[in-house]
Design a protein around this motif. Structure first.
Motif, PDB file in Angstrom:
ATOM      1  N   VAL A  17     -13.756   3.272 -11.200  1.00 41.32           N
ATOM      2  CA  VAL A  17     -12.763   3.600 -10.285  1.00 41.32           C
ATOM      3  C   VAL A  17     -13.501   4.547  -9.319  1.00 41.32           C
ATOM      4  O   VAL A  17     -14.321   5.321  -9.584  1.00 41.32           O
ATOM      5  N   ALA A  18     -13.070   4.443  -7.991  1.00 39.17           N
ATOM      6  CA  ALA A  18     -13.720   5.243  -6.854  1.00 39.17           C
ATOM      7  C   ALA A  18     -12.979   6.439  -6.732  1.00 39.17           C
ATOM      8  O   ALA A  18     -11.882   6.661  -6.705  1.00 39.17           O
TER       9      ALA A  18
ATOM     10  N   ARG B  50      -3.375  11.033  -6.517  1.00 43.50           N
ATOM     11  CA  ARG B  50      -3.124   9.908  -7.596  1.00 43.50           C
ATOM     12  C   ARG B  50      -3.438  10.309  -8.854  1.00 43.50           C
ATOM     13  O   ARG B  50      -4.825  10.953  -9.025  1.00 43.50           O
TER      14      ARG B  50
ATOM     15  N   ASP C  33      -8.947  -4.944 -10.761  1.00 43.44           N
ATOM     16  CA  ASP C  33      -9.573  -3.951  -9.790  1.00 43.44           C
ATOM     17  C   ASP C  33      -8.621  -2.723  -9.651  1.00 43.44           C
ATOM     18  O   ASP C  33      -7.629  -2.580  -8.926  1.00 43.44           O
TER      19      ASP C  33
ATOM     20  N   ALA D  44       0.868  -1.190   0.097  1.00 42.76           N
ATOM     21  CA  ALA D  44      -0.145  -0.051   0.014  1.00 42.76           C
ATOM     22  C   ALA D  44       0.982   1.234   0.203  1.00 42.76           C
ATOM     23  O   ALA D  44       1.747   1.359   0.830  1.00 42.76           O
TER      24      ALA D  44
ATOM     25  N   SER E 251     -10.255   6.638  -4.246  1.00 40.99           N
ATOM     26  CA  SER E 251      -8.950   5.940  -4.673  1.00 40.99           C
ATOM     27  C   SER E 251      -7.955   7.001  -5.238  1.00 40.99           C
ATOM     28  O   SER E 251      -6.691   6.671  -4.934  1.00 40.99           O
ATOM     29  N   LEU E 252      -8.470   7.897  -5.646  1.00 42.66           N
ATOM     30  CA  LEU E 252      -7.741   9.153  -6.136  1.00 42.66           C
ATOM     31  C   LEU E 252      -7.236  10.411  -5.379  1.00 42.66           C
ATOM     32  O   LEU E 252      -6.042  10.801  -5.336  1.00 42.66           O
TER      33      LEU E 252
ATOM     34  N   ASP F 223      -9.276   0.129  -8.080  1.00 43.45           N
ATOM     35  CA  ASP F 223      -9.196   0.780  -6.784  1.00 43.45           C
ATOM     36  C   ASP F 223      -8.123   0.062  -5.953  1.00 43.45           C
ATOM     37  O   ASP F 223      -7.192   0.569  -5.273  1.00 43.45           O
ATOM     38  N   ALA F 224      -7.895  -1.376  -6.192  1.00 45.42           N
ATOM     39  CA  ALA F 224      -6.894  -2.024  -5.357  1.00 45.42           C
ATOM     40  C   ALA F 224      -5.501  -1.625  -5.695  1.00 45.42           C
ATOM     41  O   ALA F 224      -4.501  -1.455  -5.082  1.00 45.42           O
ATOM     42  N   TYR F 225      -5.196  -1.235  -7.135  1.00 47.21           N
ATOM     43  CA  TYR F 225      -4.126  -1.136  -7.737  1.00 47.21           C
ATOM     44  C   TYR F 225      -3.657   0.475  -7.301  1.00 47.21           C
ATOM     45  O   TYR F 225      -2.427   0.509  -7.100  1.00 47.21           O
ATOM     46  N   LEU F 226      -4.666   1.144  -7.712  1.00 46.25           N
ATOM     47  CA  LEU F 226      -4.309   2.656  -7.030  1.00 46.25           C
ATOM     48  C   LEU F 226      -3.887   2.701  -5.449  1.00 46.25           C
ATOM     49  O   LEU F 226      -3.071   3.593  -5.398  1.00 46.25           O
ATOM     50  N   GLY F 227      -4.350   1.825  -4.701  1.00 40.93           N
ATOM     51  CA  GLY F 227      -3.992   1.720  -3.399  1.00 40.93           C
ATOM     52  C   GLY F 227      -2.738   1.706  -3.163  1.00 40.93           C
ATOM     53  O   GLY F 227      -2.013   1.897  -2.084  1.00 40.93           O
TER      54      GLY F 227
END
Ligand SMILES: [Zn+2]
Ligand SMILES: [Zn+2]
Length: 347
Positions: free
Chosen positions: A276-277, A286, A250, A235, A280-281, A252-256
């Motif tokens: 995308v949420a 990001r 996913d 993370a 997450s950005l 959101d998981a990668y952006l995390g």
């Protein structure tokens, strides 16, 4: 007109087969290339099988071309007979728009002219590199430096520049933590190039099956994305993630996994939209971005960089009669890491 041997598709459902194609007479700025090797890119398969729509048959795929100049037009200054050269995904563009003027012909406002399945300025369909010869305007012909063998250089013209461009644009280098998602034809070049640029490189692959390869190619770390712990462990830890996978992930998981100001760049092209949420950005400022091949100047820069660092693609050379078999193996991810056709087998 020059009639040359080629290998191509006559419909979406028939296997590729030997055929001939016409190459135009040399104009003053044209170069005739004696093709030695042509890489097999996944885009070739999508086009040959009509999976992206808009395929005009017959089509000869191939946009990872390496060969030798056989003849030049009367006003050609950039290349001479005998030069080792390459052609990538584009063979022309308008040359006048703001993006072409900036050397970003891939983003030509009128649309760049693809190496195959496009229409050239002469009004004829373009046909690609699974053939013995091609005629291309000199501006779109790249120099392959002496340090690079033609067979390992061919895949650089698409796979190489597709990874070099985002790594270059987003400043991969010493002190930067870069993750490459997927270790295939694109990803393996990403690992080599990012490592040579001096970045700390992590491979994020579905499993640990190719871990040994990944580390040998220059990765510092290797994680399996099938293990949910990977996402918590990593993370906030990357400045740049380049996703080469052409399937939905996913996001959101990668952006995390991105640090503050980090960017996730898509170079893979999944068929379906991804969601995308906003959250997450927002928290780490990001970005999510995309990147398409590279312009002509940047493609030359990539070839020079790869020669300087002795970076060719990892390849399996095949004869033309093995193209259909190779397609099946690319679709099954059973290649380490690029098939390259020896075009001397086309005659
Ligand atoms: Zn390609
Ligand atoms: Zn243009």
């Amino acid at each position: 007109m020059l009639t040359v041997n080629a290998y191509g598709a006559t419909s979406a459902t028939e296997p590729l087969a030997p055929m001939t194609v016409e190459r135009r007479d040399l104009g003053p700025h044209d170069v005739l290339i004696d093709i030695k090797f042509a890489g097999i890119c996944h885009s070739d398969i999508h086009t040959a099988r009509g999976e992206w729509g808009g395929t005009a048959y017959p089509v000869v795929p191939g946009h990872e071309i390496a060969g030798v100049v056989a003849e030049v037009g009367s006003e050609v200054t950039k290349h001479s007979v005998g030069d080792r050269v390459g052609v990538g995904c584009m063979v022309d563009s308008c040359g006048e728009c703001v993006n072409c003027q900036a050397g970003e012909e891939q983003y030509c406002l009128k649309g760049n002219i693809g190496t195959y399945n496009a229409v050239g300025k002469d009004g004829q369909p373009t046909q690609g590199g699974y053939s013995t010869h091609v005629v291309v305007t000199e501006a779109f012909v790249l120099r392959i430096p002496d340090g690079l063998e033609l067979d390992v250089a061919a895949p650089l013209l698409c796979a190489g520049v597709t990874l070099f461009s985002p790594l270059n644009h987003w400043g991969a280098g010493p002190g930067k933590r870069v993750a490459i998602v997927g270790l295939g034809g694109l990803g393996h070049m990403g690992v080599k190039i990012a490592h040579a640029m001096g970045a700390e490189v992590t491979v994020l692959s579905q499993s640990l099956k190719k871990q040994e390869d990944g580390l040998r190619l220059g990765a510092d770390h290797y994680y399996a994305t099938s293990d949910p712990d990977t996402f918590t462990q990593l993370a906030g830890s990357f400045d740049l993630i380049v996703n080469t996978v052409s399937a939905n992930i996913d996001l959101d998981a990668y952006l995390g996994m991105l640090a503050v100001n980090g960017t996730l760049v898509e170079v893979g092209a999944p068929e379906n939209p991804m969601t995308v949420a906003a959250f997450s950005l927002i928290p780490n400022r990001r970005s999510i971005a995309g990147s398409m091949i590279g312009g002509i100047p940047e493609t030359q820069q990539m070839l020079d960089f790869c020669a300087e660092h002795n970076l060719g693609a990892e390849i399996e050379v095949i004869s033309a009669d093995k193209i259909n078999e190779a397609y099946e193996r690319v679709v099954a991810s059973d290649v380490r890491y690029r098939f390259v056709i020896d075009t001397s087998t086309l005659s």
